[in-house]
Scaffold this motif. Structure first.
Motif, PDB file in Angstrom:
ATOM      1  N   GLU A  78       1.675  -7.148  -1.866  1.00  0.00           N
ATOM      2  CA  GLU A  78       3.081  -5.989  -2.120  1.00  0.00           C
ATOM      3  C   GLU A  78       2.616  -5.653  -3.698  1.00  0.00           C
ATOM      4  O   GLU A  78       3.062  -4.637  -3.983  1.00  0.00           O
ATOM      5  CB  GLU A  78       4.406  -6.993  -2.126  1.00  0.00           C
ATOM      6  N   ASP A  81       0.123  -2.763  -3.161  1.00  0.00           N
ATOM      7  CA  ASP A  81       0.827  -1.838  -2.724  1.00  0.00           C
ATOM      8  C   ASP A  81       1.553  -0.885  -3.569  1.00  0.00           C
ATOM      9  O   ASP A  81       1.714   0.224  -3.716  1.00  0.00           O
ATOM     10  CB  ASP A  81       1.671  -2.070  -1.668  1.00  0.00           C
ATOM     11  N   ALA A  82       2.206  -1.662  -4.416  1.00  0.00           N
ATOM     12  CA  ALA A  82       3.218  -1.009  -5.720  1.00  0.00           C
ATOM     13  C   ALA A  82       2.299  -0.251  -6.740  1.00  0.00           C
ATOM     14  O   ALA A  82       2.461   0.735  -7.020  1.00  0.00           O
ATOM     15  CB  ALA A  82       3.913  -1.903  -6.386  1.00  0.00           C
ATOM     16  N   ASN A  85       1.245   2.967  -4.994  1.00  0.00           N
ATOM     17  CA  ASN A  85       2.437   3.834  -4.683  1.00  0.00           C
ATOM     18  C   ASN A  85       2.470   4.552  -5.962  1.00  0.00           C
ATOM     19  O   ASN A  85       2.914   5.626  -6.098  1.00  0.00           O
ATOM     20  CB  ASN A  85       3.518   3.146  -4.197  1.00  0.00           C
ATOM     21  N   SER A  89       2.079   8.247  -5.130  1.00  0.00           N
ATOM     22  CA  SER A  89       3.246   9.132  -5.069  1.00  0.00           C
ATOM     23  C   SER A  89       3.369  10.405  -5.845  1.00  0.00           C
ATOM     24  O   SER A  89       3.721  11.122  -5.628  1.00  0.00           O
ATOM     25  CB  SER A  89       4.456   8.075  -5.542  1.00  0.00           C
ATOM     26  N   ARG A 285      -0.253  -1.533   4.810  1.00  0.00           N
ATOM     27  CA  ARG A 285       0.027  -1.591   3.525  1.00  0.00           C
ATOM     28  C   ARG A 285       0.452  -0.163   2.973  1.00  0.00           C
ATOM     29  O   ARG A 285       0.850   0.133   2.063  1.00  0.00           O
ATOM     30  CB  ARG A 285      -1.515  -1.867   2.733  1.00  0.00           C
ATOM     31  N   ASN A 286       0.229   0.755   3.916  1.00  0.00           N
ATOM     32  CA  ASN A 286       0.560   2.260   3.847  1.00  0.00           C
ATOM     33  C   ASN A 286       1.853   2.611   4.118  1.00  0.00           C
ATOM     34  O   ASN A 286       2.309   3.982   4.346  1.00  0.00           O
ATOM     35  CB  ASN A 286      -0.488   3.183   4.481  1.00  0.00           C
ATOM     36  N   HIS A 287       2.844   1.649   4.673  1.00  0.00           N
ATOM     37  CA  HIS A 287       4.120   1.842   5.152  1.00  0.00           C
ATOM     38  C   HIS A 287       4.843   2.790   4.149  1.00  0.00           C
ATOM     39  O   HIS A 287       5.712   3.399   4.580  1.00  0.00           O
ATOM     40  CB  HIS A 287       4.611   0.845   5.577  1.00  0.00           C
ATOM     41  N   ASN A 288       5.020   2.578   2.884  1.00  0.00           N
ATOM     42  CA  ASN A 288       5.859   3.131   1.945  1.00  0.00           C
ATOM     43  C   ASN A 288       5.171   4.305   1.105  1.00  0.00           C
ATOM     44  O   ASN A 288       5.645   4.862   0.278  1.00  0.00           O
ATOM     45  CB  ASN A 288       6.215   2.091   0.939  1.00  0.00           C
ATOM     46  N   HIS A 289       3.949   4.637   1.554  1.00  0.00           N
ATOM     47  CA  HIS A 289       3.090   5.841   0.850  1.00  0.00           C
ATOM     48  C   HIS A 289       3.723   7.145   1.546  1.00  0.00           C
ATOM     49  O   HIS A 289       3.942   7.287   2.862  1.00  0.00           O
ATOM     50  CB  HIS A 289       1.613   5.779   1.455  1.00  0.00           C
ATOM     51  N   PRO A 290       4.257   7.761   0.543  1.00  0.00           N
ATOM     52  CA  PRO A 290       4.880   9.376   0.945  1.00  0.00           C
ATOM     53  C   PRO A 290       4.118  10.002   1.936  1.00  0.00           C
ATOM     54  O   PRO A 290       4.570  10.827   2.796  1.00  0.00           O
ATOM     55  CB  PRO A 290       5.125   9.623  -0.305  1.00  0.00           C
ATOM     56  N   ARG A 293       4.905   8.663   5.417  1.00  0.00           N
ATOM     57  CA  ARG A 293       6.255   8.943   5.800  1.00  0.00           C
ATOM     58  C   ARG A 293       6.311  10.209   5.989  1.00  0.00           C
ATOM     59  O   ARG A 293       7.130  10.567   7.080  1.00  0.00           O
ATOM     60  CB  ARG A 293       7.104   8.533   4.511  1.00  0.00           C
TER      61      ARG A 293
END
Length: 318
Positions: A78, A81-82, A85, A89, A285-290, A293
């Motif tokens: 996590e 990933d942060a 991002n 982002s 690991r790319n789930h929150n990558h804009p 999305r």
């Protein structure tokens, strides 16, 4: 104790450690990272030397973590990933300016159904500066996603996936019967007991158990499929020039021309296997990558538009 910069741990070492910690194997970690197993082992040796701890030991066919490895590994994914991002982002604020490379693996049914949308909506409208590679979904696609050779996969769901890959349902896939206009089966109000009076066919869904075979097992007195194809074009051609009744699904049926009737008998939904969906696959690991999305929304909207059009020309038999 403070260490000089060249004596500190390279952050890339932590990415390698994280992959070993997740997969419990230097071979699987190498596959996920797209590097050699030798490079993973060398990095692990450097981390062992740096920490003064073995970190992992082999037991029961996989690597087990030491107390020190747990102290490093818990929550590390996590945190990485942060960091990613934070960087990406900012790099992906404007899709029209994105000039990176995207490789998309698409199942044969999807490729037929949304080829136009992939080229017009994705290439020309959403990512005009990007380099887009569209390839066919194969048995190696999940490995290619883990290796970074494929960024996004489009297929049906549910499919068993490795823990490192996330599946996101986009739209619902429902069974539909297609036939030529003025088919004699329509005179009998699409009754189940009349279905086997005509030659029958079905769609082959790559990656999933063939639901036509499930229908044959559940109601063998009504179903005995003579024709199967992963190509909707083939089934449509057969239906146009014969009395064949073909069972397909919503996305596939959306490709049918006006010479074909689409019907959803209530008995078909009752006999069909558990609900399927149209899904998108990518690294967890790319789930929150804009970027991802954004891609999810593009594909979902494209699929929903086709399914909405199909609803207007589908006859519901209650």
């Amino acid at each position: 104790m403070y260490k000089k910069y060249n004596e500190q741990v390279n952050l890339n070492y932590l990415r390698v450690f994280d992959a070993i910690y997740i997969h419990r194997s230097t071979k699987l970690a190498a596959s996920a990272l797209g590097i050699s197993q030798s490079a993973v082992s060398q990095t692990l040796a450097k981390l062992r030397d740096y920490t003064g701890d073995k970190l992992f030991y082999s037991a029961n066919g996989q690597l087990q973590s030491t107390h020190r490895a747990d102290a490093i590994g818990l929550g590390l994914n996590e945190q990485l990933d942060a960091l990613d991002n934070r960087i990406f982002s900012d790099l992906f604020e404007d899709p029209s300016e994105f000039d990176g490379e995207l490789t998309i693996a698409v199942s044969s049914v999807f490729l037929e159904a949304i080829a136009t949308e992939l080229t017009s909506s994705v290439v020309f409208n959403s990512f005009p500066k990007a380099k887009l590679n569209v390839t066919t979904w194969t048995d190696r696609t999940f490995t290619d996603i883990q290796n970074g050779d494929v960024h996004i996969g489009l297929n049906f769901g549910p499919i068993d996936t490795p823990k490192s890959i996330r599946s996101v349902d986009l739209t619902s896939s429902e069974p539909i019967v297609i036939m030529r206009k003025n088919h004699p089966w329509s005179d009998g109000c699409f009754k189940l007991e009349d279905f086997n009076k005509y030659p029958t066919g079905g769609i082959l869904v790559p990656g999933l158990t063939d639901f036509n075979a499930i229908l044959e097992r559940r109601a063998p007195e009504f179903f005995d499929f003579k024709y199967r194809s992963a190509s909707m074009s083939v089934l449509t051609c057969l239906a146009e020039h014969s009395d064949i009744l073909a069972i397909t699904e919503t996305l596939s049926a959306s490709m049918c021309p006006n010479t074909i009737d689409c019907v959803q008998p209530i008995w078909l939904a009752d006999l069909a296997p558990a609900q399927m969906s149209h899904a998108i696959y990518y690294l967890e690991r790319n789930h929150n990558h804009p970027l991802y999305r954004f891609c999810i929304n593009i594909v979902r909207n494209s699929l929903q538009e086709k399914l909405d059009i199909l609803k207007t020309k589908t006859e519901m038999n209650i």
